[in-house]
Design a protein around this motif. Sequence first.
Motif, PDB file in Angstrom:
ATOM      1  N   GLU B 166       0.992  -1.295  -0.249  1.00 31.72           N
ATOM      2  CA  GLU B 166       0.083   0.160   0.051  1.00 31.72           C
ATOM      3  C   GLU B 166       0.762   1.200  -0.066  1.00 31.72           C
ATOM      4  O   GLU B 166       0.501   2.353  -0.508  1.00 31.72           O
ATOM      5  N   MET B 170       0.379   4.346  -2.577  1.00 37.80           N
ATOM      6  CA  MET B 170       0.094   5.829  -1.775  1.00 37.80           C
ATOM      7  C   MET B 170       0.994   6.978  -2.546  1.00 37.80           C
ATOM      8  O   MET B 170       0.941   7.995  -2.957  1.00 37.80           O
ATOM      9  N   ASN B 207      -4.841  16.825  -0.413  1.00 42.18           N
ATOM     10  CA  ASN B 207      -5.613  15.971   0.160  1.00 42.18           C
ATOM     11  C   ASN B 207      -6.780  15.439  -0.855  1.00 42.18           C
ATOM     12  O   ASN B 207      -7.260  14.378  -1.085  1.00 42.18           O
ATOM     13  N   LEU B 214      -8.164   8.109  -5.601  1.00 38.31           N
ATOM     14  CA  LEU B 214      -8.554   6.738  -4.836  1.00 38.31           C
ATOM     15  C   LEU B 214      -9.978   6.481  -5.393  1.00 38.31           C
ATOM     16  O   LEU B 214     -10.258   5.285  -5.802  1.00 38.31           O
ATOM     17  N   LEU B 243      -5.285   0.191  -5.122  1.00 35.83           N
ATOM     18  CA  LEU B 243      -5.652  -0.112  -3.715  1.00 35.83           C
ATOM     19  C   LEU B 243      -6.591  -1.200  -3.673  1.00 35.83           C
ATOM     20  O   LEU B 243      -6.492  -2.365  -2.923  1.00 35.83           O
ATOM     21  N   ASP B 289     -13.496  -0.292   1.701  1.00 39.27           N
ATOM     22  CA  ASP B 289     -12.243   0.320   2.337  1.00 39.27           C
ATOM     23  C   ASP B 289     -11.658   1.410   1.755  1.00 39.27           C
ATOM     24  O   ASP B 289     -10.951   2.603   1.985  1.00 39.27           O
ATOM     25  N   THR B 290     -11.339   1.106   0.361  1.00 47.50           N
ATOM     26  CA  THR B 290     -10.851   2.319  -0.673  1.00 47.50           C
ATOM     27  C   THR B 290     -11.839   3.764  -0.504  1.00 47.50           C
ATOM     28  O   THR B 290     -10.980   4.698  -0.364  1.00 47.50           O
ATOM     29  N   ARG B 293     -10.890   5.407   2.629  1.00 44.34           N
ATOM     30  CA  ARG B 293      -9.717   5.906   2.693  1.00 44.34           C
ATOM     31  C   ARG B 293      -9.838   7.178   1.633  1.00 44.34           C
ATOM     32  O   ARG B 293      -9.262   8.459   2.525  1.00 44.34           O
ATOM     33  N   GLU B 296     -11.465   9.646   4.182  1.00 47.44           N
ATOM     34  CA  GLU B 296     -10.238  10.249   5.068  1.00 47.44           C
ATOM     35  C   GLU B 296      -9.535  11.340   4.418  1.00 47.44           C
ATOM     36  O   GLU B 296      -9.526  12.448   5.355  1.00 47.44           O
ATOM     37  N   PHE B 297      -9.080  11.353   3.387  1.00 50.20           N
ATOM     38  CA  PHE B 297      -8.480  12.470   2.771  1.00 50.20           C
ATOM     39  C   PHE B 297      -9.500  13.655   2.451  1.00 50.20           C
ATOM     40  O   PHE B 297      -8.984  14.801   2.644  1.00 50.20           O
TER      41      PHE B 297
END
Lengths: 329, 329
Positions: B166, B170, B207, B214, B243, B289-290, B293, B296-297
Amino acid sequence: MAPVPTSSIDRLVESVADRMAEVNALIASHAGSDVTMIPEVADHLISSGGKRIRPMLTLATARLFDYRGDGDVKLATAVEYMHTATLLHDDVVDDSAMRRGKPAARMIWGNQASVLVGDFLLGQAFKLMVDVGSLEALDVFSSAAATISEGEVRQLAGAKNLSVGEDHYMAVIDAKTAALFAAATAAGPIIARAASYRAPLESYGRNLGLAFQLIDDALDFGGDAATLGKNVGDDLREGKATLPVLLAYGRGSAEDRAFWERCIERSEVQDEDVLKARDLVLATGALADTQARAQEFADRALEDLKSVPPAPMRDALAEVVGFAVSRLH
Amino acid sequence: MAPVPTSSIDRLVESVADRMAEVNALIASHAGSDVTMIPEVADHLISSGGKRIRPMLTLATARLFDYRGDGDVKLATAVEYMHTATLLHDDVVDDSAMRRGKPAARMIWGNQASVLVGDFLLGQAFKLMVDVGSLEALDVFSSAAATISEGEVRQLAGAKNLSVGEDHYMAVIDAKTAALFAAATAAGPIIARAASYRAPLESYGRNLGLAFQLIDDALDFGGDAATLGKNVGDDLREGKATLPVLLAYGRGSAEDRAFWERCIERSEVQDEDVLKARDLVLATGALADTQARAQEFADRALEDLKSVPPAPMRDALAEVVGFAVSRLH
């Protein structure tokens, strides 16, 4: 001590050797990356024994005006990176198998790596220029970058075409070769704040670059792979209508013209055709006239130097002109 | 009037529409050249209906600080040129057939033209930046240029490899996508001389870019060619260990892992494999989950905006974040 030959880059090499050592160190360090493919590809080409005339020209034109600082080394490195990036992309565009007597990077790492590492080196070149902080130098080099690629597209658009004419050919070499020589020789007076000498030195670089490329194109019909690092007949096989070809085609018999059309426009080139092409460019005077054209630009470059104050470094720059045109002999 | 949707770029589009018209005019004029292949190739991609989010971000972040001048338009154009150059080179590197629902430029004009016109646009981008005269902006963009290509090489070096991890993934998207978003959003405060806001806006851009990429990578398993302009499963066919793939591979049964190894590492992808891959990224939670993620950003990008004075333009920038992550629904 033996007399210095008058058609050599030896004096140039000697007179910037100290700064060039720093350029070589910077070239090596800035091509680094933790992405190991980048230094591998970059080093393959960078360490392949190019003469590094362009960065030496930047160092020499800065030293001509007693430049003190590290901008000369950074800009010289940027020049070599731009040149290397161009070669990497050129080899992809031309499907070239060899470069400087070694397999082209694309033959080892693939076209993809050659495209991307070229882009990386171009980015590093601009970072170095920004570091120097001269907007005038950035202007010269960014214009050169656009001009070089425009010239490459012009060449591509006119590939395998014998009707493009001499003006097209001259526009191509002015852009793809002379523009970077001109930027390299403008960089010195720019950073040394010798503004009034920028124009003659930029003109010197342009004329020197034109002479260089004309002789390079003539050498496709002479020399050999060992001295040139490329194979005689490469341009012919790639369908490049260089000046010797255009002149020989224009002067040829119907049979000769059919030969050139087959080679250049239909890309049907056998090994024996390379010899025949050589005979034709010799017999029609095309090669001699290409050489004469190169000499014209060489004379102009020497004329440009007369505007620069006499100095041993000026003599060194004059000898480079002699070197450019003497390679065919 | 209907309420403005909160996950849309509509408000951004409206709030910079006047300046964007000038950007579009500049984009068209500077892609011009008497070498007709250049505007042909450039226009093919430039007029293919990209959303032009990156240049709008530059305009918006400049207007946030009431910037007056033409630097915003020039830098926004440079951003779009850099992006276009990257796409042209990417399509060559990935052997892509389609781009934005149209044949990729390389399918019409060949890889050679795509490489060289990309180089030309990069040169034009730097000329525009030099024109603006901000060494700080030049520093940001030249660093981004080197970072982007370094990320592309990293991606190439890790292609067809499921053991990259990962962190590798990233690092790739941070370089190849987020770096240009970050440069685009740093450009506004830089030219508007709002120095203290450069850091939060650059972070916002980074971000936002990570969230965007993603979701783009998640969309390879959803959406459809009509809305995406690319085909579902393209990344899979190109052996890209994005990812969702890395997560699904890590969580898969021995049989699932063999499936991924065949698809990604041996490039044996049949049409039905695309559906199976989709099932697996859904069943293992890899897709969710991708998306998490990305969220989150997105949250971090919204947090970054809190450092910026409240303004309608700040709200517009916040809605872009919502747009970035809502595309999967």
